[in-house]
Design a protein around this motif. Structure first.
Motif, PDB file in Angstrom:
ATOM      1  N   PHE A   1      56.205  36.113  39.980  1.00 10.80           N
ATOM      2  CA  PHE A   1      55.413  37.333  39.862  1.00 10.80           C
ATOM      3  C   PHE A   1      54.074  37.129  40.574  1.00 10.80           C
ATOM      4  O   PHE A   1      53.420  36.094  40.398  1.00 10.80           O
ATOM      5  N   HIS A   2      53.670  38.135  41.358  1.00 11.75           N
ATOM      6  CA  HIS A   2      52.356  38.135  42.018  1.00 11.75           C
ATOM      7  C   HIS A   2      51.526  39.254  41.396  1.00 11.75           C
ATOM      8  O   HIS A   2      51.926  40.420  41.420  1.00 11.75           O
ATOM      9  N   ILE A   3      50.381  38.902  40.853  1.00 14.32           N
ATOM     10  CA  ILE A   3      49.536  39.873  40.152  1.00 14.32           C
ATOM     11  C   ILE A   3      48.157  39.906  40.803  1.00 14.32           C
ATOM     12  O   ILE A   3      47.599  38.860  41.149  1.00 14.32           O
ATOM     13  N   MET A   4      47.621  41.107  40.974  1.00 12.16           N
ATOM     14  CA  MET A   4      46.238  41.290  41.434  1.00 12.16           C
ATOM     15  C   MET A   4      45.472  42.027  40.352  1.00 12.16           C
ATOM     16  O   MET A   4      45.888  43.088  39.891  1.00 12.16           O
ATOM     17  N   ILE A   5      44.342  41.456  39.931  1.00 15.07           N
ATOM     18  CA  ILE A   5      43.480  42.083  38.944  1.00 15.07           C
ATOM     19  C   ILE A   5      42.075  42.183  39.540  1.00 15.07           C
ATOM     20  O   ILE A   5      41.515  41.169  39.958  1.00 15.07           O
ATOM     21  N   PRO A   6      41.492  43.398  39.619  1.00 16.60           N
ATOM     22  CA  PRO A   6      40.169  43.537  40.244  1.00 16.60           C
ATOM     23  C   PRO A   6      39.061  42.899  39.423  1.00 16.60           C
ATOM     24  O   PRO A   6      39.143  42.833  38.185  1.00 16.60           O
ATOM     25  N   ASN A   7      38.060  42.413  40.118  1.00 19.65           N
ATOM     26  CA  ASN A   7      36.871  41.849  39.473  1.00 19.65           C
ATOM     27  C   ASN A   7      35.848  42.968  39.301  1.00 19.65           C
ATOM     28  O   ASN A   7      35.340  43.519  40.279  1.00 19.65           O
ATOM     29  N   PHE A   8      35.545  43.309  38.049  1.00 22.68           N
ATOM     30  CA  PHE A   8      34.629  44.408  37.751  1.00 22.68           C
ATOM     31  C   PHE A   8      33.214  43.904  37.465  1.00 22.68           C
ATOM     32  O   PHE A   8      32.463  44.555  36.731  1.00 22.68           O
ATOM     33  N   LYS A   9      32.855  42.778  38.056  1.00 22.27           N
ATOM     34  CA  LYS A   9      31.520  42.216  37.818  1.00 22.27           C
ATOM     35  C   LYS A   9      30.434  43.216  38.209  1.00 22.27           C
ATOM     36  O   LYS A   9      29.495  43.463  37.443  1.00 22.27           O
ATOM     37  N   LYS A  10      30.564  43.825  39.393  1.00 18.98           N
ATOM     38  CA  LYS A  10      29.558  44.790  39.844  1.00 18.98           C
ATOM     39  C   LYS A  10      29.549  46.023  38.944  1.00 18.98           C
ATOM     40  O   LYS A  10      28.493  46.560  38.613  1.00 18.98           O
TER      41      LYS A  10
ATOM     42  N   ASN B   1      36.629  41.708  33.574  1.00 22.38           N
ATOM     43  CA  ASN B   1      37.641  42.735  33.395  1.00 22.38           C
ATOM     44  C   ASN B   1      37.860  42.885  31.896  1.00 22.38           C
ATOM     45  O   ASN B   1      37.032  42.429  31.112  1.00 22.38           O
ATOM     46  N   ASP B   2      38.956  43.486  31.522  1.00 26.93           N
ATOM     47  CA  ASP B   2      39.250  43.747  30.114  1.00 26.93           C
ATOM     48  C   ASP B   2      40.023  42.561  29.527  1.00 26.93           C
ATOM     49  O   ASP B   2      41.219  42.424  29.783  1.00 26.93           O
ATOM     50  N   PRO B   3      39.380  41.692  28.741  1.00 28.92           N
ATOM     51  CA  PRO B   3      40.053  40.489  28.224  1.00 28.92           C
ATOM     52  C   PRO B   3      41.288  40.812  27.389  1.00 28.92           C
ATOM     53  O   PRO B   3      42.288  40.083  27.445  1.00 28.92           O
ATOM     54  N   PHE B   4      41.234  41.895  26.616  1.00 26.53           N
ATOM     55  CA  PHE B   4      42.365  42.253  25.763  1.00 26.53           C
ATOM     56  C   PHE B   4      43.610  42.522  26.594  1.00 26.53           C
ATOM     57  O   PHE B   4      44.692  41.969  26.338  1.00 26.53           O
TER      58      PHE B   4
END
Length: 372
Positions: A355-364, A252-255
């Motif tokens: 806090f519950h956070i979901m961040i998508p994995n953009f590996k594909k 994902n976007d590290p920044f």
């Protein structure tokens, strides 16, 4: 009689010459008409005439169907409004036309002159409205960009006199040149630090919305360890518990992910209860090939229920007992929106916040970019 430059510019494509001539005869006084007997000829006209406003195309033609033609041109020529003509009651063609060709109207042949005239007029009004909207959006974007650049530039310029003020305060203390029985220097220092923190948040927000997305591999253990080390300097008494289950590569976007984590952990420390002997922040991260699920829980002062719907709004502060700026969670929400993530919160006043956070994995997505 319509002035030539005021006429609606219509491209009509049909492989039957009689239909082309009939359309010209019926509407030549009302519209600026371009006719084509094939998709290729229609494409050539679109390339030559840049301001076609309405395209009418027959569905059944030898080289390609009307739907196929609309599907090809809708990206290269998105502005003209599209109308499909057909002499066949073909439900599948209608569905494809709407879904793939993005047509405005579907009209059966032989067409009724009044119906077709109304369709062209409505299509032109839609064309005009879209152009006006596009122009307004462009103007708003330009204004917004200018405002953002002004805020960013001003924020940078403001940090210089603040740094000078801090230098003068420190110099006065080192030289003992100021008699300060009421600790006015300390009050000034607090105000300067608060202003500097606010300016840094504005700069952080600007960077978050302006920096281009850049996908790279993220090691949550390493990223969070660095953030926690900084937060410990902020308040050494807080106990941090970090549990990371990351068995797969995560992109994902590290920044922006770093901005999200920094603000949430900093808030957890900032809003810890002063009376608690063992302030604690627990971070649990579970990563799979589709997403990262992150939970950040603290035993701090908590948030009253009526404030939970407002905490992600800019400048909203749920308490006056802590010198918060009311912008950190807004930045978190904006950064998550930019990277396709989501956040929710559960809290009980004087008990703590999670806090519950979901961040998508953009590996594909990253692999697809590299393959192209």
């Amino acid at each position: 009689m319509f002035a030539e430059d005021k006429k609606i510019r219509v491209l009509y494509i049909d492989d039957e010459l009689n239909n082309l001539l009939a359309f010209q005869a019926s509407f030549r006084r009302r519209y600026k008409i371009f006719i084509a007997s094939s998709s290729a000829e229609g494409m050539s006209i679109l390339n030559d005439e840049k301001d076609i406003q309405v395209i009418i195309c027959d569905q059944r033609m030898p080289q390609s169907t009307g739907v196929e033609f609309f599907q090809v041109i809708r990206k290269a020529f998105p502005d003209p409004v599209r109308i499909l003509l057909t002499g066949y009651t073909d439900a599948e063609a209608i569905i494809n036309a709407i879904n793939e060709g993005e047509i405005f109207r579907y009209i059966k042949k032989p067409w009724d002159e009044f119906e077709l005239q109304n369709a062209v007029q409505n299509a032109f009004e839609l064309y005009t409205t879209r152009l006006q909207l596009k122009r307004k959006v462009s103007e708003l974007q330009k204004t917004n960009d200018e405002l953002n650049r002004f805020v960013y530039s001003t924020s940078h310029d403001l940090r210089s006199p603040l740094a000078s003020a801090m230098g003068i305060i420190n110099l006065a203390r080192m030289e003992n040149s100021v008699d300060d029985p009421n600790n006015y220097l300390g009050m000034i220092e607090t105000c300067v630090n608060k202003m500097d923190a606010f300016i840094q948040k504005i700069i952080e927000y600007y960077k978050s919305i302006r920096v281009e997305d850049e996908y790279a591999e993220i090691d949550f253990e390493s990223m969070l360890s660095e953030t926690i080390a900084i937060c410990r300097m902020q308040k050494p008494s807080v106990e941090f518990v970090l549990n990371v289950d990351q068995q797969v590569v995560f992109f994902n976007d590290p920044f922006r992910v770093s901005i999200i984590m920094d603000n949430l952990l900093s808030n957890a420390v900032k809003y810890s209860k002063p009376s608690t002997e063992a302030p604690k922040v627990e971070v649990n991260i579970k990563v799979d090939e589709y997403k990262a699920q992150i939970e950040i829980a603290d035993n701090g002062i908590g948030i009253v229920e009526e404030h939970l719907n407002n905490i992600f709004k800019m400048f909203f502060r749920s308490t006056t007992h802590v010198n918060g700026l009311g912008i950190g969670l807004y930045i978190v929400k904006e950064a998550l929106s930019r990277i396709g993530g989501d956040i929710s919160v559960a809290s009980a006043y004087s008990v703590g916040t999670t806090f519950h956070i979901m961040i998508p994995n953009f590996k594909k997505k990253k692999e697809d970019q590299e393959s192209n």
